[in-house]
Enzyme design. Structure first.
Site, PDB file in Angstrom:
ATOM      1  N   TYR A  21     -18.785   1.738   0.258  1.00  0.00           N
ATOM      2  CA  TYR A  21     -19.088   0.322   0.416  1.00  0.00           C
ATOM      3  C   TYR A  21     -17.854  -0.406   0.928  1.00  0.00           C
ATOM      4  O   TYR A  21     -16.728  -0.164   0.467  1.00  0.00           O
ATOM      5  CB  TYR A  21     -19.523  -0.292  -0.915  1.00  0.00           C
ATOM      6  CG  TYR A  21     -20.844   0.225  -1.423  1.00  0.00           C
ATOM      7  CD1 TYR A  21     -21.988   0.100  -0.655  1.00  0.00           C
ATOM      8  CD2 TYR A  21     -20.942   0.837  -2.668  1.00  0.00           C
ATOM      9  CE1 TYR A  21     -23.203   0.563  -1.118  1.00  0.00           C
ATOM     10  CE2 TYR A  21     -22.149   1.309  -3.146  1.00  0.00           C
ATOM     11  CZ  TYR A  21     -23.284   1.167  -2.367  1.00  0.00           C
ATOM     12  OH  TYR A  21     -24.480   1.635  -2.822  1.00  0.00           O
ATOM     13  N   HIS A 171     -25.464  -9.674  -5.647  1.00  0.00           N
ATOM     14  CA  HIS A 171     -24.900  -8.354  -5.364  1.00  0.00           C
ATOM     15  C   HIS A 171     -24.357  -7.652  -6.606  1.00  0.00           C
ATOM     16  O   HIS A 171     -23.782  -6.562  -6.491  1.00  0.00           O
ATOM     17  CB  HIS A 171     -23.791  -8.489  -4.306  1.00  0.00           C
ATOM     18  CG  HIS A 171     -24.308  -8.936  -2.968  1.00  0.00           C
ATOM     19  ND1 HIS A 171     -24.485 -10.267  -2.645  1.00  0.00           N
ATOM     20  CD2 HIS A 171     -24.695  -8.235  -1.871  1.00  0.00           C
ATOM     21  CE1 HIS A 171     -24.959 -10.370  -1.411  1.00  0.00           C
ATOM     22  NE2 HIS A 171     -25.106  -9.168  -0.919  1.00  0.00           N
ATOM     23  N   ARG A 201     -22.930  -6.697  11.031  1.00  0.00           N
ATOM     24  CA  ARG A 201     -22.632  -5.452  10.345  1.00  0.00           C
ATOM     25  C   ARG A 201     -23.887  -4.602  10.301  1.00  0.00           C
ATOM     26  O   ARG A 201     -24.996  -5.100  10.551  1.00  0.00           O
ATOM     27  CB  ARG A 201     -22.113  -5.691   8.931  1.00  0.00           C
ATOM     28  CG  ARG A 201     -23.165  -6.253   7.982  1.00  0.00           C
ATOM     29  CD  ARG A 201     -22.580  -6.567   6.613  1.00  0.00           C
ATOM     30  NE  ARG A 201     -22.105  -5.370   5.932  1.00  0.00           N
ATOM     31  CZ  ARG A 201     -22.847  -4.646   5.090  1.00  0.00           C
ATOM     32  NH1 ARG A 201     -24.101  -4.989   4.836  1.00  0.00           N
ATOM     33  NH2 ARG A 201     -22.365  -3.594   4.480  1.00  0.00           N
ATOM     34  N   ASN A 203     -26.024  -1.884   7.809  1.00  0.00           N
ATOM     35  CA  ASN A 203     -26.188  -1.304   6.481  1.00  0.00           C
ATOM     36  C   ASN A 203     -27.238  -0.202   6.592  1.00  0.00           C
ATOM     37  O   ASN A 203     -28.123  -0.264   7.437  1.00  0.00           O
ATOM     38  CB  ASN A 203     -26.640  -2.365   5.486  1.00  0.00           C
ATOM     39  CG  ASN A 203     -26.526  -1.887   4.061  1.00  0.00           C
ATOM     40  OD1 ASN A 203     -25.748  -0.982   3.773  1.00  0.00           O
ATOM     41  ND2 ASN A 203     -27.294  -2.492   3.171  1.00  0.00           N
ATOM     42  N   GLU A 243     -30.194  -1.545   8.803  1.00  0.00           N
ATOM     43  CA  GLU A 243     -30.337  -2.991   8.948  1.00  0.00           C
ATOM     44  C   GLU A 243     -29.173  -3.529   9.785  1.00  0.00           C
ATOM     45  O   GLU A 243     -28.008  -3.343   9.406  1.00  0.00           O
ATOM     46  CB  GLU A 243     -30.327  -3.676   7.587  1.00  0.00           C
ATOM     47  CG  GLU A 243     -31.514  -3.318   6.706  1.00  0.00           C
ATOM     48  CD  GLU A 243     -31.473  -4.029   5.364  1.00  0.00           C
ATOM     49  OE1 GLU A 243     -32.483  -3.996   4.652  1.00  0.00           O
ATOM     50  OE2 GLU A 243     -30.423  -4.635   5.034  1.00  0.00           O
ATOM     51  N   TYR A 294     -27.714   4.357  -6.328  1.00  0.00           N
ATOM     52  CA  TYR A 294     -28.060   2.976  -5.969  1.00  0.00           C
ATOM     53  C   TYR A 294     -28.964   2.925  -4.744  1.00  0.00           C
ATOM     54  O   TYR A 294     -29.873   2.100  -4.654  1.00  0.00           O
ATOM     55  CB  TYR A 294     -26.794   2.165  -5.704  1.00  0.00           C
ATOM     56  CG  TYR A 294     -27.098   0.731  -5.347  1.00  0.00           C
ATOM     57  CD1 TYR A 294     -27.560  -0.162  -6.318  1.00  0.00           C
ATOM     58  CD2 TYR A 294     -26.963   0.281  -4.034  1.00  0.00           C
ATOM     59  CE1 TYR A 294     -27.872  -1.463  -5.993  1.00  0.00           C
ATOM     60  CE2 TYR A 294     -27.269  -1.026  -3.699  1.00  0.00           C
ATOM     61  CZ  TYR A 294     -27.729  -1.902  -4.682  1.00  0.00           C
ATOM     62  OH  TYR A 294     -28.051  -3.189  -4.350  1.00  0.00           O
ATOM     63  N   LYS A 295     -28.729   3.829  -3.792  1.00  0.00           N
ATOM     64  CA  LYS A 295     -29.544   3.840  -2.580  1.00  0.00           C
ATOM     65  C   LYS A 295     -30.879   4.554  -2.788  1.00  0.00           C
ATOM     66  O   LYS A 295     -31.689   4.637  -1.853  1.00  0.00           O
ATOM     67  CB  LYS A 295     -28.770   4.500  -1.429  1.00  0.00           C
ATOM     68  CG  LYS A 295     -27.634   3.639  -0.870  1.00  0.00           C
ATOM     69  CD  LYS A 295     -26.966   4.298   0.320  1.00  0.00           C
ATOM     70  CE  LYS A 295     -25.879   3.404   0.926  1.00  0.00           C
ATOM     71  NZ  LYS A 295     -26.417   2.203   1.595  1.00  0.00           N
TER      72      LYS A 295
END
Length: 318
Positions: A21, A171, A201, A203, A243, A294-295
């Site tokens: 991250y 977040h 950015r 993601n 994204e 988390y993903k």
């Protein structure tokens, strides 16, 4: 649904052989807040169906956001008309505007700033003409708040739940985000965004299936596919989800427009590029457990790695 993103236009997100991250935002070379791709008609049909049938899930706003919403309408329409003049146009006669979406053969006359002249709130109206999800973050009291948004294609989060929340609170679930100080550094970066200097950015995540609308509220419909991934079906079933996120400072309200354009590519298409295959295999092999958890990848990560390894060893991809 089958998406037709090809490798040349797919926003491949990786550099290097590891992933962590970070604030990987970069200044935009071409300052466009929205983009029209070959999937436009198909995605607009899906988006409008979601907005019509699941309005509370896909659209939320607080009353003080209307001025910021009009700023978004102006920015989006100006960018569409300038970048895609064959598909979109706008005629401005003072505050009397006529917006023409030639792809969908729709024309809307309205008074800029006159909410009653549109069929719905300004942000809701313009969101029905772009593939991106549109989020309005308002700045006050030294913080950023998610005060309005149209979100049809979320990656496992809820607009209705997050409405009105501060940036750090939204977040907070990201592992290490607070502990490593990323939350404060990124918030300060966002607070310093300047008008006319947008950033972007990328993601990424993996998902089992090819749904764009992976909201928290519909997890029961798409989450179960994670248990069905095998080495044999991973190429077709599993997709990399990227994204492209863009950040624009709005001049009158000093708020921020956050646009999210979601792209899907099946693994069997991704691995046809050997450089991407090797790099993604290395990244996924090394990815720490707190990130895979988390993903939402942990349940089927090993099956995907077996598939990627088999493709590497097969010699079919050169």
């Amino acid at each position: 649904m089958k998406w037709i993103d090809n490798l040349e236009s797919f926003p491949y997100p990786f550099k290097g052989s590891t992933y962590r991250y970070s604030n990987n935002s970069i200044p935009m070379k071409t300052p466009l807040c929205v983009e029209v791709t070959p999937d436009y008609k198909e995605e607009m049909q899906l988006k409008r169906t979601l907005l019509n049938h699941h309005a509370e899930r896909c659209y939320q706003s607080l009353p003080h956001t209307i001025t910021g919403q009009w700023e978004i309408v102006e920015l989006v329409i100006d960018h569409l008309a300038a970048q895609y003049p064959d598909q979109f146009s706008v005629e401005k006669n003072g505050s009397k505007w006529t917006f023409n979406n030639k792809i969908l053969e729709e024309k809307q006359e309205f008074t800029f700033g006159g909410e009653s002249t549109l069929p719905e709130e300004p942000l809701a109206f313009i969101s029905r003409h772009v593939q991106e999800d549109l989020i309005l973050m308002m700045q006050r009291d030294g913080d950023l708040y998610l005060d309005a948004g149209q979100l049809c294609f979320p990656a496992n989060w809820s607009l209705a739940f997050n409405l009105g929340m501060k940036f750090k609170s939204i977040h907070h679930p990201i592992p290490g985000f607070k502990e490593e100080g990323l939350d404060d550094r990124i918030l300060q970066f966002l607070m310093r965004l300047e008008v006319g200097n947008p950033w972007e950015r990328k993601n990424w995540s993996l998902m089992a299936g090819d749904r764009l609308d992976t909201s928290l509220e519909t997890f029961d419909q798409w989450g179960k596919l994670r248990k069905q991934v095998t080495k044999e079906n991973a190429g077709e079933l599993v997709h990399i989800r990227v994204e492209v996120q863009k950040l624009f400072r709005l001049p009158r309200t000093n708020s921020i427009l956050f646009t999210i354009h979601t792209h899907l590519l099946s693994l069997e298409n991704l691995v046809s590029n050997r450089e991407w295959l090797k790099q993604f295999h290395d990244i996924l092999s090394e990815l720490p457990p707190h990130i895979t958890d988390y993903k939402g990848i942990s349940l089927y990560k090993n099956e995907v790695l077996k598939y990627l390894s088999e493709q590497l060893e097969s010699g079919k991809v050169v």
